[in-house]
Design an enzyme around this catalytic site. Sequence first.
Site, PDB file in Angstrom:
ATOM      1  N   GLU A 351      43.396  34.059  34.011  1.00  0.00           N
ATOM      2  CA  GLU A 351      42.228  33.222  34.229  1.00  0.00           C
ATOM      3  C   GLU A 351      42.257  32.620  33.294  1.00  0.00           C
ATOM      4  OE1 GLU A 351      37.348  33.791  35.226  1.00  0.00           O
ATOM      5  OE2 GLU A 351      38.275  35.234  33.724  1.00  0.00           O
ATOM      6  N   HIS A 382      59.110  55.428  39.553  1.00  0.00           N
ATOM      7  CA  HIS A 382      59.181  55.980  40.144  1.00  0.00           C
ATOM      8  C   HIS A 382      58.658  54.747  41.288  1.00  0.00           C
ATOM      9  CE1 HIS A 382      60.367  59.528  38.771  1.00  0.00           C
ATOM     10  NE2 HIS A 382      59.967  59.294  37.989  1.00  0.00           N
ATOM     11  N   LYS A 510      32.350  31.053  43.543  1.00  0.00           N
ATOM     12  CA  LYS A 510      30.655  31.401  43.161  1.00  0.00           C
ATOM     13  C   LYS A 510      29.954  30.099  44.111  1.00  0.00           C
ATOM     14  CE  LYS A 510      31.019  33.365  38.639  1.00  0.00           C
ATOM     15  NZ  LYS A 510      30.450  32.833  37.712  1.00  0.00           N
TER      16      LYS A 510
END
Length: 545
Positions: A351, A382, A510
């Site tokens: 960000e 793994h 937004k």
Amino acid sequence: MTILTQSTTWQALAAHSQQIPHMRELFASDPARFSNMSLSTCGLFLDYSKNRATPETLNLLLTLAQEAKLDAKIKAMFAGDIINTTEKRAVLHTALRSTAEQTIIAEGQDIVPEVQQTLNKMQQFVTSVTSGQWKGFTGKTITDIVSIGIGGSFLGPKIVSQALRPYWMTGLNCHFVANVDGTSISEKLKLLDPETTLFIMSSKSFGTQETLTNTLTAKAWFLAKGGSQSDVAKHFVAVTSNVAKATDFGIDADNIFPMWDWVGGRYSLWSAIGLPIALLIGMDNFRSLLKGAHQMDTHFANAPLAENMPVIMGLFSLWYGNFFNAQSHVVLTYDHYLRGLPAYFQQLDMESNGKSVTLNGTHVDYSTGPVIWGGEGTNGQHAYHQLLHQGTALIPADFIMPLQSHNPIGEHHDQLASNCFGQTQALMQGRTLDEALAELSKSNLSDEEKLLIAKHKVMPGNKPSNTLLMDKLTPETLGALIALYEHRTFVQGAIWDINSFDQWGVELGKSLGNDVLARIGAEQDATALDASSNGLINLYRQGKI
């Protein structure tokens, strides 16, 4: 070309990057490489010897930093200069962990007294709740905290609370809600008793869509379960700049904690946003968290660049991103309590430095923020470690591990440490074809089969990593660790000449989300947007494919 890429030092680094020997050779030629390329400060030890670097590399990178006026930019941040130029704001999250004796000026006034007053107010609040003095609407003490926020007001408190689980001491339970998906808060509310639950709403504007929606849902649940509007003040507190909206909601003005424009969300856990942390670990431990961060601030502000831990880490990340085309950086935590840190550092770095124009608006001609990802060791060994060892991409790695475990059971920690150190060694040295063939020499395979299998077992090595160690995970060492990554992020942004403290991409999301929401609620089908967006909105309105 930009000024940065035109510089003689940048060009020298580009040429130098093609001349670095394999790290096997670097270690073989310098027995003192580990001691020469390690650094200890603020309870942290950094081994940066497993990097593709020689003394010349470091000299060139430090010259680049000096030419970018990194020293002056560090001073400007700590002095409260307006370095967030697009929003015309100072950047002073460091003031949140300052000492009472300091003087820090923002917007023409000393902000330290207000920071200290807020800490004292937090102290009183935490004492009231944890002592049982704070009562719910039926006279019962509080047992559960629900922290409602998004972004920095969610991730910081959650990850730090998780990391400091050994220091939980108040007997409270804490639940974190961020996503606007109704399932998130619904599943939490199923577990809770309204008579003993306290909600903390964290939103600078008291209007952040996800946070406000979740808070209104929590309030509706509370009222439906027997609480009244007059009882809201006993079960809801807020961290916000918008006192009027919070009081209209029903929150007592005395239970509203401040937020400031000079603190960005992703840097806010040190403020009253950290209330959930303090309620779990107590204010003494919370202050220790601040103390560790302050120690790293002091180191960053005063240490010479060549001995400055955030500077060293920031320069190496830039080195790989800009001169080796590394597009991502992996953070590997060899401690179960620290398993959330990669996600926290992901938000912090991406960000902050996910930008493509310089401070004066010029489009960059170099890579900026990499993709930050990672997970918990040894689980990753793994899974995605395979790509680190034999994949085609260069992915620098940070390994983080405490030397002492909070849960010393048998050989568990010895095995954890051996895996951590073994991975850094394997990434560095790899395995040659001759070594792979030697391992297969006693097998019953034919020579042709041995050669084929050996080729598959070859690992190029020369994969860079840093190793960060601490004696033990404590509030203080965690504070220093997080501040280290904050400042590492700053170093890169300062050299790239970008604004690491705005987030216009987030703001656009937004804005468009609110526009789409209005169209979803409209009476007619969506037609005004692009064909894809219209089609998706209309499918959603139908409720089926």
